[in-house]
Design a protein around this motif. Structure first.
Motif, PDB file in Angstrom:
ATOM      1  N   PRO A 385       0.799  -1.240   0.000  1.00 52.87           N
ATOM      2  CA  PRO A 385       0.000   0.000   0.000  1.00 52.87           C
ATOM      3  C   PRO A 385       0.828   1.284   0.000  1.00 52.87           C
ATOM      4  CG  PRO A 385      -0.922  -1.596   1.526  1.00 52.87           C
ATOM      5  CD  PRO A 385       0.376  -2.166   1.057  1.00 52.87           C
ATOM      6  N   GLN A 386       1.958   1.305   0.710  1.00 51.62           N
ATOM      7  CA  GLN A 386       2.756   2.535   0.830  1.00 51.62           C
ATOM      8  C   GLN A 386       3.929   2.584  -0.148  1.00 51.62           C
ATOM      9  OE1 GLN A 386       1.428   4.795   2.752  1.00 51.62           O
ATOM     10  NE2 GLN A 386      -0.124   3.310   3.400  1.00 51.62           N
ATOM     11  N   ALA A 387       3.949   1.681  -1.134  1.00 57.29           N
ATOM     12  CA  ALA A 387       5.075   1.655  -2.071  1.00 57.29           C
ATOM     13  C   ALA A 387       5.076   2.918  -2.932  1.00 57.29           C
ATOM     14  CB  ALA A 387       4.978   0.419  -2.957  1.00 57.29           C
ATOM     15  N   PRO A 388       6.262   3.523  -3.164  1.00 58.24           N
ATOM     16  CA  PRO A 388       6.358   4.769  -3.945  1.00 58.24           C
ATOM     17  C   PRO A 388       6.324   4.506  -5.452  1.00 58.24           C
ATOM     18  CG  PRO A 388       8.520   4.128  -3.210  1.00 58.24           C
ATOM     19  CD  PRO A 388       7.568   3.110  -2.628  1.00 58.24           C
ATOM     20  N   ILE A 389       5.207   4.009  -5.958  1.00 59.29           N
ATOM     21  CA  ILE A 389       5.098   3.689  -7.376  1.00 59.29           C
ATOM     22  C   ILE A 389       4.105   4.642  -8.028  1.00 59.29           C
ATOM     23  CG2 ILE A 389       3.371   1.909  -6.869  1.00 59.29           C
ATOM     24  CD1 ILE A 389       4.396   0.383  -9.339  1.00 59.29           C
ATOM     25  N   ALA A 390       4.477   5.184  -9.176  1.00 52.65           N
ATOM     26  CA  ALA A 390       3.613   6.119  -9.890  1.00 52.65           C
ATOM     27  C   ALA A 390       2.396   5.396 -10.453  1.00 52.65           C
ATOM     28  CB  ALA A 390       4.394   6.785 -11.020  1.00 52.65           C
ATOM     29  N   ARG A 391       1.323   6.151 -10.650  1.00 49.69           N
ATOM     30  CA  ARG A 391       0.073   5.559 -11.120  1.00 49.69           C
ATOM     31  C   ARG A 391       0.245   4.904 -12.495  1.00 49.69           C
ATOM     32  NH1 ARG A 391      -5.229   9.191 -10.846  1.00 49.69           N
ATOM     33  NH2 ARG A 391      -4.567   9.056  -8.659  1.00 49.69           N
ATOM     34  N   HIS A 392       0.967   5.576 -13.398  1.00 53.50           N
ATOM     35  CA  HIS A 392       1.128   5.007 -14.741  1.00 53.50           C
ATOM     36  C   HIS A 392       1.979   3.729 -14.689  1.00 53.50           C
ATOM     37  CE1 HIS A 392       4.905   7.314 -14.378  1.00 53.50           C
ATOM     38  NE2 HIS A 392       5.390   6.458 -15.254  1.00 53.50           N
ATOM     39  N   ALA A 393       2.955   3.680 -13.759  1.00 52.19           N
ATOM     40  CA  ALA A 393       3.783   2.471 -13.626  1.00 52.19           C
ATOM     41  C   ALA A 393       2.954   1.320 -13.069  1.00 52.19           C
ATOM     42  CB  ALA A 393       4.979   2.757 -12.729  1.00 52.19           C
ATOM     43  N   LEU A 394       2.074   1.638 -12.118  1.00 54.51           N
ATOM     44  CA  LEU A 394       1.209   0.601 -11.557  1.00 54.51           C
ATOM     45  C   LEU A 394       0.248   0.077 -12.617  1.00 54.51           C
ATOM     46  CD1 LEU A 394       0.505  -0.914  -8.941  1.00 54.51           C
ATOM     47  CD2 LEU A 394      -1.196   0.863  -8.468  1.00 54.51           C
ATOM     48  N   ALA A 395      -0.278   0.966 -13.461  1.00 54.55           N
ATOM     49  CA  ALA A 395      -1.171   0.548 -14.539  1.00 54.55           C
ATOM     50  C   ALA A 395      -0.435  -0.350 -15.532  1.00 54.55           C
ATOM     51  CB  ALA A 395      -1.748   1.775 -15.243  1.00 54.55           C
ATOM     52  N   ALA A 396       0.815  -0.013 -15.840  1.00 53.70           N
ATOM     53  CA  ALA A 396       1.612  -0.847 -16.751  1.00 53.70           C
ATOM     54  C   ALA A 396       1.877  -2.217 -16.140  1.00 53.70           C
ATOM     55  CB  ALA A 396       2.929  -0.142 -17.078  1.00 53.70           C
ATOM     56  N   LEU A 397       2.155  -2.229 -14.835  1.00 55.50           N
ATOM     57  CA  LEU A 397       2.386  -3.494 -14.142  1.00 55.50           C
ATOM     58  C   LEU A 397       1.135  -4.356 -14.169  1.00 55.50           C
ATOM     59  CD1 LEU A 397       4.344  -5.184 -12.433  1.00 55.50           C
ATOM     60  CD2 LEU A 397       3.493  -3.989 -10.405  1.00 55.50           C
ATOM     61  N   GLN A 398      -0.020  -3.737 -13.959  1.00 56.47           N
ATOM     62  CA  GLN A 398      -1.274  -4.474 -13.978  1.00 56.47           C
ATOM     63  C   GLN A 398      -1.526  -5.101 -15.348  1.00 56.47           C
ATOM     64  OE1 GLN A 398      -4.762  -2.218 -12.842  1.00 56.47           O
ATOM     65  NE2 GLN A 398      -6.172  -3.736 -13.670  1.00 56.47           N
ATOM     66  N   GLU A 399      -1.366  -4.299 -16.412  1.00 52.23           N
ATOM     67  CA  GLU A 399      -1.601  -4.822 -17.763  1.00 52.23           C
ATOM     68  C   GLU A 399      -0.660  -5.980 -18.078  1.00 52.23           C
ATOM     69  OE1 GLU A 399      -1.659  -3.242 -22.414  1.00 52.23           O
ATOM     70  OE2 GLU A 399      -0.679  -2.053 -20.839  1.00 52.23           O
ATOM     71  N   TRP A 400       0.601  -5.818 -17.682  1.00 52.04           N
ATOM     72  CA  TRP A 400       1.586  -6.864 -17.967  1.00 52.04           C
ATOM     73  C   TRP A 400       1.280  -8.152 -17.205  1.00 52.04           C
ATOM     74  CZ3 TRP A 400       5.811  -8.639 -14.703  1.00 52.04           C
ATOM     75  CH2 TRP A 400       6.667  -9.517 -15.359  1.00 52.04           C
ATOM     76  N   LEU A 401       1.024  -8.035 -15.911  1.00 53.36           N
ATOM     77  CA  LEU A 401       0.778  -9.227 -15.097  1.00 53.36           C
ATOM     78  C   LEU A 401      -0.484  -9.953 -15.538  1.00 53.36           C
ATOM     79  CD1 LEU A 401       1.734  -8.063 -11.480  1.00 53.36           C
ATOM     80  CD2 LEU A 401       2.888  -9.802 -12.860  1.00 53.36           C
ATOM     81  N   GLN A 402      -1.552  -9.215 -15.838  1.00 49.21           N
ATOM     82  CA  GLN A 402      -2.777  -9.877 -16.260  1.00 49.21           C
ATOM     83  C   GLN A 402      -2.588 -10.582 -17.603  1.00 49.21           C
ATOM     84  OE1 GLN A 402      -5.431  -6.400 -15.776  1.00 49.21           O
ATOM     85  NE2 GLN A 402      -6.627  -7.668 -14.362  1.00 49.21           N
ATOM     86  N   GLY A 403      -1.831  -9.965 -18.502  1.00 45.21           N
ATOM     87  CA  GLY A 403      -1.550 -10.614 -19.781  1.00 45.21           C
ATOM     88  C   GLY A 403      -0.715 -11.864 -19.621  1.00 45.21           C
ATOM     89  N   GLU A 404       0.307 -11.796 -18.772  1.00 46.15           N
ATOM     90  CA  GLU A 404       1.140 -12.977 -18.540  1.00 46.15           C
ATOM     91  C   GLU A 404       0.351 -14.079 -17.839  1.00 46.15           C
ATOM     92  OE1 GLU A 404       4.491 -13.351 -19.766  1.00 46.15           O
ATOM     93  OE2 GLU A 404       3.391 -11.777 -20.836  1.00 46.15           O
ATOM     94  N   CYS A 405      -0.565 -13.694 -16.957  1.00 48.24           N
ATOM     95  CA  CYS A 405      -1.402 -14.691 -16.281  1.00 48.24           C
ATOM     96  C   CYS A 405      -2.325 -15.383 -17.283  1.00 48.24           C
ATOM     97  CB  CYS A 405      -2.218 -14.028 -15.178  1.00 48.24           C
ATOM     98  SG  CYS A 405      -3.120 -15.200 -14.140  1.00 48.24           S
ATOM     99  N   ALA A 406      -2.884 -14.605 -18.229  1.00 46.64           N
ATOM    100  CA  ALA A 406      -3.712 -15.206 -19.275  1.00 46.64           C
ATOM    101  C   ALA A 406      -2.902 -16.197 -20.094  1.00 46.64           C
ATOM    102  CB  ALA A 406      -4.295 -14.110 -20.169  1.00 46.64           C
TER     103      ALA A 406
END
Length: 495
Positions: A385-406
């Motif tokens: 929750p307190q990680a210093p990650i930018a919103r756009h970086a978190l969105a990129a991480l989400q897209e990547w992880l969900q694609g790799e999970c698929a």
């Protein structure tokens, strides 16, 4: 939300001296089995004790005497085994493995007679003889355990011991000069599995609902056996058994106090995307009569000794039938399932330079900007929750992880079966992959096994049979357009 449930009543435990007297009376030995918790592991029981056990096994294999004699022998074997240390248990399994296997020469002769049979009658006769030759003496010994009370559940616990001991190194060789813990006991395991597949056929199982009014001893077992989402307190358990929740289990008539497998269900308004929301005790209780969706969010096999015995698929189907009868307004049946092998697979791929170089530059940079060498552990840090990650970086991480999970769920296979065990279970039952949920399980375990991802498998009643057939025939996996879009993104990265 609830008060503590009263604990079950205590059961008297026989004194140590009484156990020793029973041991000596049944086995005709004056030797003590030793301290149950001695370290290092005690040596084998006396040669006289083992002579009695071998005689008992030989008589059981020969099926000597009537049912009364068979019961007495099984009681002796159980009395020995239940008080045995690991060294004696290993030796017991080794004796069964080596000395009570099928007769290879007899099997070959039966095969020869079958192949050389001159007509249909001779072939049927040879076939029956071949079938009987494949039943080992060990099979006949183990089958007799159902003659005594608690004999079947004792065998279930025995197989649990066998599986555990197979993965545990032995402290040395036994008295008879053999190392009795090298490669396990596949013959014993296979015979036990065959017996359990017959005895625990779905037709012999009883479906029962577990509720807050169930015996405290049963509720304690639900807490102990829950394998997907830890039950942290009695309040937590009561929340899972509230009016808008259901818990169903399979029981066997010979093990009436032991759940074999159980499923937890939430009756809600839509397909759930977060297990923390489902399990939140602060969430208001809903009227189950208004629910449109049943979410299967936890399935736990309660008996380690029944590993591999098919019950889960029958449990889901029976529960769906029960829910449809009780709540005819239900329209959707889905799961909120873990992806237990995802992080392990992803870390293995990230360790490959070619794979790592093909991934988005933003992801490579994000995972490089950490002191943690393992990619999946670095991701877990960024998801705090307190990680210093930018919103756009978190969105990129989400897209990547969900694609790799698929990709992992739909493309990573062993032969035609999904690599992920949970996916394999649901696809083989006729489900489709409906959605991959971001930060659906933010517990330590959820982050550790799948970076917080969970998935919904959808059981559409009018498609289950077709989905199952396509999977069984050619490994075809059905997924929603939303998941296919994620898969396409992962595919583009690999070109």
């Amino acid at each position: 939300m609830s008060t503590l449930h009263p604990s079950s009543s205590s059961v008297p435990v026989p004194s140590h001296s009484r156990v020793l007297r029973l041991w000596r009376r049944l086995l005709g030995s004056t030797d003590s089995p030793g301290s149950l918790h001695a370290e290092p592991e005690p040596a084998l029981a006396s040669s006289k004790t083992w002579k009695n056990i071998r005689q008992c096994l030989q008589a059981s294999a020969a099926q000597a005497g009537g049912e009364t004699a068979a019961r007495e022998r099984v009681a002796q074997l159980l009395a020995f085994y239940q008080q045995a240390h690991d060294a004696d248990k290993r030796q017991f399994f080794q004796v069964l493995e080596d000395e009570y296997r099928t007769d290879d020469a007899k099997v070959r002769e039966c095969i020869r007679q079958y192949l050389e049979a001159s007509d249909a009658a001779a072939q049927r006769k040879a076939e029956m003889a071949l079938d009987q030759s494949l039943e080992s003496p060990r099979w006949h010994i183990l089958r007799q355990f159902n003659l005594v009370p608690h004999g079947i559940d004792s065998l279930v616990r025995m197989r649990a011991d066998l599986l555990q001991l197979t993965s545990t190194p032995s402290s040395g060789a036994g008295k008879e000069g053999k190392n009795v813990a090298s490669a396990g006991w596949p013959g014993v395991d296979q015979d036990l599995f065959r017996l359990f597949s017959l005895w625990f056929d779905a037709g012999f199982l009883e479906l029962s609902r577990i509720g807050w009014g169930s015996p405290a001893s049963l509720l304690e077992k639900v807490i102990r056996y829950e394998a997907v989402h830890e039950i942290k307190s009695w309040n937590d358990l009561r929340n899972r058994l509230d009016s808008d929740r259901r818990c169903y289990a399979f029981f066997h008539g010979r093990m009436p106090e032991e759940p074999l497998i159980f499923v937890e269900v939430a009756l809600v308004q839509q397909v759930a995307a977060s297990v923390q929301t489902l399990l939140d005790e602060a969430e208001p209780t809903q009227d189950p009569g208004t629910a449109t969706t049943a979410i299967f969010y936890s399935i736990s096999n309660a008996q380690q000794g029944l590993r591999g015995v098919s019950m889960g698929e029958f449990l889901i189907k029976r529960v769906v039938e029960q829910l449809m009868h009780e709540f005819p307004q239900l329209q959707t049946f889905a799961t909120l399932s873990p992806v237990p092998g995802f992080n392990r697979w992803l870390q293995g791929r990230w360790n490959e330079p070619e794979y790592r170089a093909s991934q988005p530059k933003a992801i490579q940079k994000l995972l490089a900007d950490t002191t943690v060498p393992e990619a999946t552990k670095a991701i877990q840090q960024w998801l705090q929750p307190q990680a210093p990650i930018a919103r756009h970086a978190l969105a990129a991480l989400q897209e990547w992880l969900q694609g790799e999970c698929a990709w992992y769920l739909l493309h990573e296979k062993r032969q035609q079966h999904p690599l992920d065990a949970v996916a394999r279970f649901h696809f083989s039952n006729g489900a489709s992959l409906h959605r991959i949920n971001w930060l659906a399980d933010t517990s330590a375990n959820g982050l550790r096994q799948s970076c917080g991802l969970m998935v919904n498998y959808l059981y559409q009643l009018d498609e289950i049979d077709d989905n199952h057939r396509h999977y069984a025939e050619n490994g075809q996996l059905k997924a929603s357009p939303e998941v296919r879009k994620l898969l396409q993104t992962a595919l583009v990265r690999r070109k």
